[in-house]
Enzyme design. Structure first.
Site, short mmCIF file in Angstrom:
data_model
loop_
_atom_site.label_atom_id
_atom_site.label_comp_id
_atom_site.label_asym_id
_atom_site.label_seq_id
_atom_site.Cartn_x
_atom_site.Cartn_y
_atom_site.Cartn_z
N GLU A 24 6.65 5.16 0.89
CA GLU A 24 5.86 6.38 1.11
C GLU A 24 6.79 7.60 1.18
OE1 GLU A 24 2.42 7.28 1.69
OE2 GLU A 24 2.08 5.34 0.74
N ASP B 172 -6.09 3.20 -1.73
CA ASP B 172 -5.02 2.47 -1.04
C ASP B 172 -4.73 3.23 0.25
OD1 ASP B 172 -2.79 0.64 -0.70
OD2 ASP B 172 -1.46 2.27 -1.30
N SER B 173 -3.90 2.64 1.10
CA SER B 173 -3.48 3.35 2.30
C SER B 173 -2.59 4.54 1.95
CB SER B 173 -2.67 2.39 3.19
OG SER B 173 -1.54 1.93 2.48
N HIS C 289 2.45 -1.28 -2.96
CA HIS C 289 3.59 -0.35 -2.86
C HIS C 289 4.85 -0.92 -3.53
CE1 HIS C 289 1.24 1.77 0.23
NE2 HIS C 289 2.18 2.71 0.26
N CYS D 99 -5.21 -2.26 -2.85
CA CYS D 99 -4.42 -2.51 -1.65
C CYS D 99 -4.68 -3.95 -1.26
CB CYS D 99 -4.92 -1.56 -0.56
SG CYS D 99 -4.21 -1.85 1.05
N TYR E 262 -1.35 0.33 6.62
CA TYR E 262 -2.47 -0.51 7.06
C TYR E 262 -1.96 -1.87 7.56
CZ TYR E 262 -6.37 2.17 4.87
OH TYR E 262 -7.32 3.09 4.53
N CYS F 295 1.98 -6.58 -2.35
CA CYS F 295 1.59 -5.28 -1.78
C CYS F 295 1.76 -4.28 -2.91
CB CYS F 295 2.52 -4.93 -0.61
SG CYS F 295 2.35 -3.22 -0.06
N1 DGL Z 1 -0.36 -1.00 -0.52
C1 DGL Z 1 -0.93 -1.78 0.48
C2 DGL Z 1 -1.05 -3.24 0.18
O1 DGL Z 1 -1.15 -3.59 -0.96
C3 DGL Z 1 -0.92 -1.30 1.88
C4 DGL Z 1 0.35 -1.39 2.63
C5 DGL Z 1 0.22 -0.80 4.00
O2 DGL Z 1 -0.40 0.26 4.14
O3 DGL Z 1 0.74 -1.42 4.94
O4 DGL Z 1 -1.08 -4.06 1.05
#
Ligand code: DGL
Length: 278
Positions: free
Chosen positions: A152, A10-11, A186, A73, A42, A184
């Protein structure tokens, strides 16, 4: 090299919400987790750049024994999943897509919400999923800029996180959504705040358990499931600050584990040397 582990990336810390479910379902598997914290978020990056990161990270994970790769991600899956399958035809990939299908199926109001990054909404995958599965259901979207950064930083339920969520969710709630997709990886870490703002009428959908089942299916099909009796090991890597990921592991997963550093040099990713204290 023997490929025996499941690679997950993931990012940043978002993919840990997927890792948690994979580990619950497949406790005997070894895992290698990569967080691209030098480049997080990302969500607002050009899709082409995210595709490049994803390709390099896949190489990095394969070199560390990944027998399959989970693109944990949504943004990277939307930007790169088809590309990765073309570039690495021998590697089984499992990607993330917003769980529009289950949300649409259970919606009585026929109005659902999806929260995800801008990049996810721009990717082809999202429009395909809506076209295929939403049918007569209205799909309302909100990008929540800034939420990934707060998570984060460990602010999963802070006043700033709540006020950002209130702003993002208000238009969706005003339209009467009864399901809300966490698009997402996160966002599941902010689930308590999301649920309390959305209220009991709204069913919050996190795709991570379904993704873990898909990982099991894909490995079984290819006869790649591990048969270890003892708990699998997890190797954590970050392109950011190892101590920061280590703190996040403690806060988000209740785990104390070492984290190894990796670094990007001229667009290539490599191990930056093991630092046990991190
Ligand atoms: N966790 C990520 C997703 O599912 C990335 C979020 C990001 O880095 O902007 O999109």
């Amino acid at each position: 090299m023997r490929r025996t582990a499941i690679g997950i990336f993931d990012s940043g810390v978002g993919g840990l919400s997927v890792l948690r479910e994979v580990r619950r379902l497949l406790p005997g598997e070894d895992l290698v987790y990569f967080a691209d914290q030098a480049n997080v978020p990302y969500g607002h990056r050009p899709l082409k750049q995210v595709r490049h990161f994803s390709e390099e990270i896949t190489r990095f994970l394969a070199a560390r024994g990944a027998k399959a790769v989970v693109v944990a991600c949504n943004t990277a899956s939307g930007a790169a999943l088809y590309h990765l399958r073309e570039v690495f035809p021998a590697v089984p990939f499992v990607g993330l897509e917003p769980a529009v299908k289950p949300a649409a199926q259970r919606s009585r109001a026929k109005v659902i919400g999806v929260i995800a990054t801008e990049g996810t909404f721009q990717g082809e995958l999202f429009s395909r999923v809506v076209e295929r599965f939403a049918g007569d259901v209205r799909v309302l979207t909100a990008a929540c800029p800034g939420l990934v950064e707060l998570i984060e930083a460990g602010a999963v339920d802070s006043p700033a996180t709540r006020s950002l969520l209130e702003r993002c969710l208000a238009p969706l709630l005003a339209e009467g959504i009864d399901s809300l997709v966490l698009g997402c990886t996160h966002y599941p870490f902010a689930r308590a705040a999301i649920e309390s703002i959305a209220g009991p009428r709204v069913c919050v959908v996190d795709p991570a358990p379904a993704v873990a089942l898909q990982v099991e299916r894909v490995l079984a099909e290819r006869r790649l499931l591990g048969h270890q009796e003892q708990p699998g090991r997890v190797a954590y890597w970050t392109s950011g600050e190892p101590a920061q990921l280590r703190r996040a592991l403690a806060a988000l997963l209740g785990e104390d584990a070492p984290v190894a550093p990796a670094s990007w040099v001229n667009g290539r990713l490599s191990a930056a040397g093991w630092n046990n204290g991190s």
